[in-house]
Design a protein around this motif. Structure first.
Motif: not given
Length: 144
Positions: A16-23, A32-41, A51-55
């Protein structure tokens, strides 16, 4: 792929807009705090903004190649995610600050930003903007 503290774009998955996965490691951008993706929004506006923040974070990842993200780990949060400052462009540009400047995140203050408070429902069914960061307000206004 990881070289020292630099994560190359190919080995990195944006969640999402403030989280990623690496290995297998889940990393949250600590400043930062970015908006939560569904279902947490919590509302439709937060879901749309998420969705916009993730992109946007995906675009920033692309701007950082071939150097990738530079990750400075700072600890873990209560969900066992790694907290880190993240930079790109050879370590010269802070990804969190870029997300804030582009209106896709708010500074982390220890509490989640209320993305839903930026929008309320008009009795006639229209969305009424309150006071989100200005690029977010423009996006919501354009998508009414």
């Amino acid at each position: 792929m990881v070289e020292g503290d630099t994560a190359l774009a190919q080995g990195l998955g944006i969640i999402d807009g403030d989280t990623f996965r690496l290995a297998g490691e889940v990393i949250r951008i600590s400043n930062i705090d970015a908006p939560e993706m569904p279902p947490r929004s919590r509302c439709w506006a937060e879901a749309r903004l998420a969705r916009a923040a993730t992109m946007e974070l995906q675009r920033i990842r692309g701007e950082g190649t071939p150097g990738g993200f530079r990750i400075t780990r700072e600890g873990q949060d209560r969900y066992s995610r790694t907290l880190a400052r993240v930079s790109y462009d050879g370590g010269r540009t802070d990804a969190g600050e870029t997300m804030i400047a582009r209106g896709m995140a708010s500074p982390w203050t220890g509490r989640r930003w209320d993305w839903c408070a930026a929008v309320s429902d008009d009795p006639n069914g229209a969305a009424i903007l309150r006071s989100p960061p200005s690029p977010i307000a423009s996006m919501l206004e354009a998508n009414r």
